[in-house]
Design an enzyme around this catalytic site. Structure first.
Site: not given
Length: 283
Positions: A39, A264
């Site tokens: 990711s 993230h």
């Protein structure tokens, strides 16, 4: 005389054509680029979504940004949740606990003609996002989480080395002519953190980023040993961690201030990573 003149003109024309052929720049071959990884590379929740929905793959992730810089043809098979095992085995995906199907092994995207491969993998093998979630603490007097997770994370980090080595061997076997570029992971939180903006105690902030750094050391060691190019993303990320303002950060915190998954990179971070990688390729 006329015949001689015509012959001279013909000779000059032929010479000019030959000179033009020599002087004309060679047509650069298109870079055949395959992006592999988890990711951090796929860019979940950054608009716009492309590919299988369970992979959380964005059109603004670093593979797409890098491909645009290079004018490359891109096969992006990055997928949220991917581990080293998913390089050679199918991956089951889901969104919010709902099954979204299976994607093929990522190394299946490689070809003998592939000329560039990027790889970002290891974070899910070590389980750092899950540990970071378990380390949330709203009580400044509470016991740090470091003692609970330190040895577990250290062991998983040691285990990553041979797994990554096998992935790099697999890439080389499938695409022997490709330049292989492996990224580390960036600066998630500055020294001592910024509690309560990011709700982890100072000692745990240092533990978590220290675990990222230790994982990066393993990735760098295996990458170098396999003749690939390692890209450090910690140093370029200085001043852009999750403690910074929404306009400065490259990585989101527990509550994102930009469109991205918690913990993230956001679109700014993905674009910055592409610039760093592009610079390394030029060098």
């Amino acid at each position: 005389m006329k015949r001689l003149f015509n012959g001279m003109v013909g000779a000059i024309a032929l010479a000019g054509a030959a000179l033009g052929a020599v002087a004309a720049p060679a047509q650069a071959a298109t870079v055949e680029y395959v992006a592999l990884g988890d990711s951090m590379a796929s860019g979940p929740l950054i608009p716009d979504i492309t590919g299988p929905i369970g992979c959380g793959r964005s059109t603004r992730n670093y593979p797409h940004e890098l491909a645009a810089k290079l004018g490359a043809s891109l096969r992006d098979v990055t997928c949220s949740g991917a581990k080293t095992t998913h390089m050679t085995a199918p991956q089951s995906t889901s969104v919010g606990g709902v099954d979204t199907g299976t994607v093929p092994p990522q190394l299946d995207a490689l070809r003998p003609s592939t000329t560039l491969v990027t790889l970002t993998i290891g974070g899910n093998d070590v389980g750092l996002v899950g540990v970071a979630e378990d380390c949330i603490n709203l009580d400044p007097t509470a016991t740090p989480c470091k003692g609970e997770f330190e040895e577990q994370v250290a062991q998983r980090t040691r285990d990553l080395g041979p797994r990554l080595a096998a992935v790099l061997d697999g890439i080389r076997a499938r695409s022997p002519q490709a330049r292989v570029v492996v990224t580390g992971y960036g600066l998630y939180i500055k020294k001592d953190g910024c509690w309560p903006v990011q709700p982890v105690l100072p000692v745990d902030a240092n533990f978590l980023q220290g675990a990222v750094n230790a994982m990066n050391d393993v990735i760098r060691r295996e990458t170098t040993a396999h003749g690939a190019t390692y890209i450090d993303l910690v140093a370029p990320s200085a001043g852009h961690d999750a403690c910074r303002s929404a306009s400065q950060r490259w990585i989101e915190g527990y509550v994102p201030l930009n469109a991205a998954a918690p913990l993230h990179p956001n679109a700014r971070g993905e674009a910055a990573y592409a610039t760093v990688i592009d610079g390394a390729l030029d060098a």
